[in-house]
Write a protein that holds these residues in place. Structure first.
Motif, PDB file in Angstrom:
ATOM      1  N   MET A  36       0.858  -1.189   0.000  1.00  0.00           N
ATOM      2  CA  MET A  36       0.000   0.000   0.000  1.00  0.00           C
ATOM      3  C   MET A  36       0.893   1.238   0.000  1.00  0.00           C
ATOM      4  SD  MET A  36      -2.934  -1.178   2.681  1.00  0.00           S
ATOM      5  CE  MET A  36      -3.935   0.258   2.371  1.00  0.00           C
ATOM      6  N   GLY A  37       0.569   2.208  -0.827  1.00  0.00           N
ATOM      7  CA  GLY A  37       1.355   3.436  -0.868  1.00  0.00           C
ATOM      8  C   GLY A  37       2.585   3.283  -1.729  1.00  0.00           C
ATOM      9  N   ASP A  38       3.494   4.208  -1.587  1.00  0.00           N
ATOM     10  CA  ASP A  38       4.722   4.247  -2.368  1.00  0.00           C
ATOM     11  C   ASP A  38       5.776   3.349  -1.710  1.00  0.00           C
ATOM     12  OD1 ASP A  38       7.102   4.837  -3.666  1.00  0.00           O
ATOM     13  OD2 ASP A  38       6.894   7.011  -3.469  1.00  0.00           O
ATOM     14  N   PRO A  39       6.150   2.250  -2.343  1.00  0.00           N
ATOM     15  CA  PRO A  39       7.116   1.339  -1.712  1.00  0.00           C
ATOM     16  C   PRO A  39       8.513   1.951  -1.561  1.00  0.00           C
ATOM     17  CG  PRO A  39       6.655   0.630  -3.947  1.00  0.00           C
ATOM     18  CD  PRO A  39       5.713   1.757  -3.647  1.00  0.00           C
ATOM     19  N   ASP A  40       8.787   3.023  -2.274  1.00  0.00           N
ATOM     20  CA  ASP A  40      10.088   3.675  -2.165  1.00  0.00           C
ATOM     21  C   ASP A  40      10.118   4.757  -1.093  1.00  0.00           C
ATOM     22  OD1 ASP A  40      11.246   2.140  -4.232  1.00  0.00           O
ATOM     23  OD2 ASP A  40      10.317   3.453  -5.733  1.00  0.00           O
ATOM     24  N   MET A  41       8.969   5.051  -0.494  1.00  0.00           N
ATOM     25  CA  MET A  41       8.891   6.057   0.563  1.00  0.00           C
ATOM     26  C   MET A  41       9.404   5.449   1.865  1.00  0.00           C
ATOM     27  SD  MET A  41       7.615   9.133   1.608  1.00  0.00           S
ATOM     28  CE  MET A  41       6.332   9.582   0.489  1.00  0.00           C
ATOM     29  N   PRO A  42      10.369   6.100   2.517  1.00  0.00           N
ATOM     30  CA  PRO A  42      10.841   5.562   3.808  1.00  0.00           C
ATOM     31  C   PRO A  42       9.680   5.455   4.803  1.00  0.00           C
ATOM     32  CG  PRO A  42      12.294   7.305   3.037  1.00  0.00           C
ATOM     33  CD  PRO A  42      11.082   7.304   2.133  1.00  0.00           C
ATOM     34  N   HIS A  43       9.653   4.381   5.542  1.00  0.00           N
ATOM     35  CA  HIS A  43       8.569   4.141   6.492  1.00  0.00           C
ATOM     36  C   HIS A  43       9.109   3.270   7.626  1.00  0.00           C
ATOM     37  CE1 HIS A  43       4.195   4.183   7.246  1.00  0.00           C
ATOM     38  NE2 HIS A  43       4.448   3.067   7.902  1.00  0.00           N
ATOM     39  N   THR A  44       8.600   3.473   8.791  1.00  0.00           N
ATOM     40  CA  THR A  44       9.033   2.703   9.946  1.00  0.00           C
ATOM     41  C   THR A  44       7.935   1.726  10.354  1.00  0.00           C
ATOM     42  OG1 THR A  44      10.341   4.554  10.736  1.00  0.00           O
ATOM     43  CG2 THR A  44       9.787   2.866  12.341  1.00  0.00           C
ATOM     44  N   TYR A  45       8.324   0.504  10.640  1.00  0.00           N
ATOM     45  CA  TYR A  45       7.402  -0.508  11.139  1.00  0.00           C
ATOM     46  C   TYR A  45       7.923  -1.027  12.466  1.00  0.00           C
ATOM     47  CZ  TYR A  45       5.434  -0.431   6.469  1.00  0.00           C
ATOM     48  OH  TYR A  45       4.853  -0.027   5.307  1.00  0.00           O
ATOM     49  N   SER A  46       7.019  -1.409  13.328  1.00  0.00           N
ATOM     50  CA  SER A  46       7.374  -1.924  14.649  1.00  0.00           C
ATOM     51  C   SER A  46       6.962  -3.390  14.747  1.00  0.00           C
ATOM     52  CB  SER A  46       6.666  -1.118  15.737  1.00  0.00           C
ATOM     53  OG  SER A  46       7.038   0.245  15.660  1.00  0.00           O
TER      54      SER A  46
END
Length: 132
Positions: free
Chosen positions: A98-108
């Motif tokens: 979902m969303g832009d896979p190249d956008m930095p994102h944090t998961y816990s």
């Protein structure tokens, strides 16, 4: 909060980061102002303010931990990357992102979230205050 207050217990809360709004390239820290842009974010900000006010007034001792989008055991479809990304990727199949896979994102990772709560509460007790 009322139950903890009525028996004098410390309230340890696991919260999210919705109240901070969009990251816009800046890290989410406890010093960051709330800048919610969604209804859910505004609700979470109000809840956080209520907790901090109750703590500051001495009505209840509060420790708050915050985590970003989660994944891990038993998260299933509730996780943005749980069932949609990890199992297909491990099976060398196409993952649904979902969303832009190249956008930095944090998961816990859920077990890490749970493991962080007792030390966070211990730190809060040592500091004698509200820790986020």
């Amino acid at each position: 909060m009322a139950a903890a207050q009525s028996v004098g217990a410390r309230l340890v809360v696991m919260d999210n980061v919705y109240m901070y709004g969009r990251a816009q390239g800046r890290p989410f820290t406890e010093e960051r102002d709330y800048d919610a842009h969604t209804r859910k974010g505004h609700v979470r900000a109000a809840m956080a303010r209520d907790l901090m006010a109750a703590h500051a007034a001495g009505r209840v001792q509060v420790t708050v931990g915050r985590a970003s989008d989660f994944f891990g055991p038993r998260a299933g479809a509730q996780s943005l990357i749980g069932d949609r990304v990890i199992p297909p990727a491990l099976a060398d199949k196409t993952a649904l992102v979902m969303g832009d896979p190249d956008m930095p994102h944090t998961y816990s990772f859920i077990p890490d979230i749970g493991a962080s709560e007792p030390p966070l509460d211990a730190r809060s007790r040592l500091m004698g205050g509200f820790v986020v």
